[in-house]
Design an enzyme around this catalytic site. Structure first.
Site, short mmCIF file in Angstrom:
data_model
loop_
_atom_site.label_atom_id
_atom_site.label_comp_id
_atom_site.label_asym_id
_atom_site.label_seq_id
_atom_site.Cartn_x
_atom_site.Cartn_y
_atom_site.Cartn_z
N LYS A 15 -14.87 20.21 11.42
CA LYS A 15 -15.74 19.89 12.55
C LYS A 15 -15.40 18.53 13.17
CE LYS A 15 -20.75 19.96 13.55
NZ LYS A 15 -22.08 20.13 12.90
N SER A 35 -25.55 22.45 15.27
CA SER A 35 -24.42 21.85 15.95
C SER A 35 -23.06 22.43 15.54
CB SER A 35 -24.42 20.34 15.70
OG SER A 35 -24.27 20.05 14.31
N SER A 37 -27.94 23.01 11.27
CA SER A 37 -26.66 23.03 11.96
C SER A 37 -25.57 23.85 11.31
CB SER A 37 -26.15 21.60 12.18
OG SER A 37 -26.93 20.94 13.15
#
Length: 482
Positions: free
Chosen positions: A86, A161, A185
């Site tokens: 990420k 996210s 997330s």
């Protein structure tokens, strides 16, 4: 590209199948990397899930994996298995941009501990997954990399996210993705895209960034709520990802020198909680809970419906503790963030004020953390060693794209619907989001919450749901005009 046995495309193999095939030389790590790079080329232009993809580096890692196989000896568990990381987690040679244009050149000199764990496990790191700026929305898009779309329906959020991670896993770009979770997330994007997502117990996977990175005094809520976790297409994929990322690290303020057990399959008690706050589940959400409860009963587990109001209290506490600390960071968010994160957070603060007032006091904050300890104690006593909780992932189906920009009233609804996402981080327990199939063309699923360091139990029960659910890959027909 296919293997030599079943004709299944290599990109549609599980991580365990890929690792075993590479070891047995059924196919090479280079063939695996080439198959996944081709799948990325095929699907990523429509989804924008992965950014900063470097094929030459991926192929070089794969070549090193093949050389290790040829040399013989002990081989790491994820040798040659493609994994994404990420954009808010340090990976050497790549920007830790957080989706912020001003930080596009913030290239990490070393790996975060969880990324180092994946590298040590032999994973082929394929690319960086997209997220919202500062990773504080349940939607994925930013001014640096653009918007990520849901592979099932572009008008619905892929989650956030870790939306890029979930969308890439669902589309077959990698079998495993690293993500992180402070308010859903990992779990919510997995739900939105039809993947599996595990948030581990606090302290199990280190959140420490490498030395040499710009020093950041992490707020207490980040230290006690934010964790790295694994997303995958299957429960076994997530199990492998978790075990690779677990690196006992006492430099982490909450780090513990422990590893999760591999699992001891047994019957458990399943407590079904449909609502802990007054956010009535959507009919499709209720149906997913019904399916999962029935399947677990069929698998021999003891299932009962219960009321567990402490989860609702924990969700409300989350909006006090996290948002009060985010307020202290608003000057930097205002300076570097994009309009979407500013609008979303402003509306979220307004929604939180419905519970805590416009200006929560220091006494509210202190008492909130004191209450947190009591709730942790009560939930662990309830769970014991042989009970898990089955909840919705969210009280609604995957939200319409950018619903958090639609005004204060809609954001208040979103926060209410997300109580299962909020309750878990504030208490630090492990939880897994498991798909149950499709309803009305959108993924559906449930959340399982376990006792602290009971990841093995969650994975075991999640496997029983997975075995009975009908799973398909998204076709992305909307991107092809069909």
């Amino acid at each position: 590209m296919t293997d030599t046995t079943g004709g299944t495309p290599l990109w549609d193999h599980s991580a365990a199948e890929l690792a075993a095939g590479i070891r047995a030389r059924t196919f090479s790590a280079i063939e695996v990397a080439q198959a996944f790079l081709a799948r990325i080329d095929e699907t990523n232009p429509a989804l924008n899930a992965l950014v900063d993809i470097r094929p030459e580096e991926a192929l070089a890692q794969a070549a090193a994996a093949d050389a290790a196989v040829a040399a013989g000896g002990d081989l790491p568990p994820l040798l040659g298995v493609p994994v994404s990381t990420k954009i808010n987690t340090s990976q050497r040679g790549y920007a830790s941009s957080h989706g912020v244009p001003a930080w596009a050149g913030a290239v990490a000199q070393d790996d975060a501990v969880c990324i180092a764990g994946l590298r040590d496990a032999g994973a082929t790191l394929m690319g960086r997954s997209n997220s919202p700026a500062f990773a504080v929305r349940w939607f994925t898009g930013n001014d640096l990399h653009g918007k990520t779309l849901n592979p099932w329906n572009p008008d619905r959020t892929p989650g956030g996210s870790s939306g890029g991670a979930a969308a890439s896993v669902a589309a077959g770009m990698t079998p495993i993705a690293q993500g992180n979770d402070i308010g859903g997330s990992v779990r919510f994007p997995a739900y939105c895209c039809g993947a599996v997502g595990l948030r581990p117990t606090m302290g199990l996977v280190s959140g420490v960034e490498p030395r040499g990175a710009e020093e950041f005094d992490s707020p207490l809520s980040f230290q006690t709520m934010a964790v790295h976790g694994a997303l995958g297409w299957t429960v076994d994929d997530v199990r492998l990802g978790l075990h690779a990322m677990v690196s006992p690290d006492l430099t982490d303020p909450v780090g513990l020198p422990v590893r999760p057990p591999l699992g001891d399959p047994r019957r458990v008690k399943v407590a079904v909680v449909r609502d802990a706050t007054g956010a009535k589940p959507h009919p499709s959400v209720d149906a997913a809970i019904d399916d999962a409860a029935r399947w677990l009963s069929d698998a021999g587990h003891e299932v009962e419906e219960v009321e567990l109001p402490l989860l609702g209290e924990a969700a409300r506490l989350w909006s006090l503790l996290l948002y009060q600390e985010l307020r202290t960071m608003m000057s930097e968010i205002e300076r570097f963030g994009d309009d979407t994160v500013r609008i979303s957070l402003a509306a979220s603060f307004t929604a939180a004020a419905e519970t805590w007032g416009e200006q929560p006091t220091l006494t509210d904050y202190i008492r909130g953390y004191a209450r947190r300890g009591t709730l942790i104690n009560r939930l662990q006593q309830f769970l014991g060693q042989d009970r898990i909780v089955l909840t919705p992932v969210c009280a609604e189906p995957p939200f319409e794209q950018d619903a958090d920009l639609a005004g204060d009233a809609r954001v208040s609804e979103l926060l209410a619907a997300q109580w299962p996402m909020q309750a878990v981080p504030v208490l630090g327990f492990p939880a897994i989001s498991v798909p149950t199939g499709l309803r009305d063309g959108l993924p559906s699923g449930v959340q399982l919450i376990g006792g602290r360091f009971q990841e093995d139990l969650l994975l075991h029960v999640a496997t029983a749901i997975e075995a009975r659910a009908t799973r398909t890959r998204p076709t992305l027909s909307w991107a092809q005009g069909g």
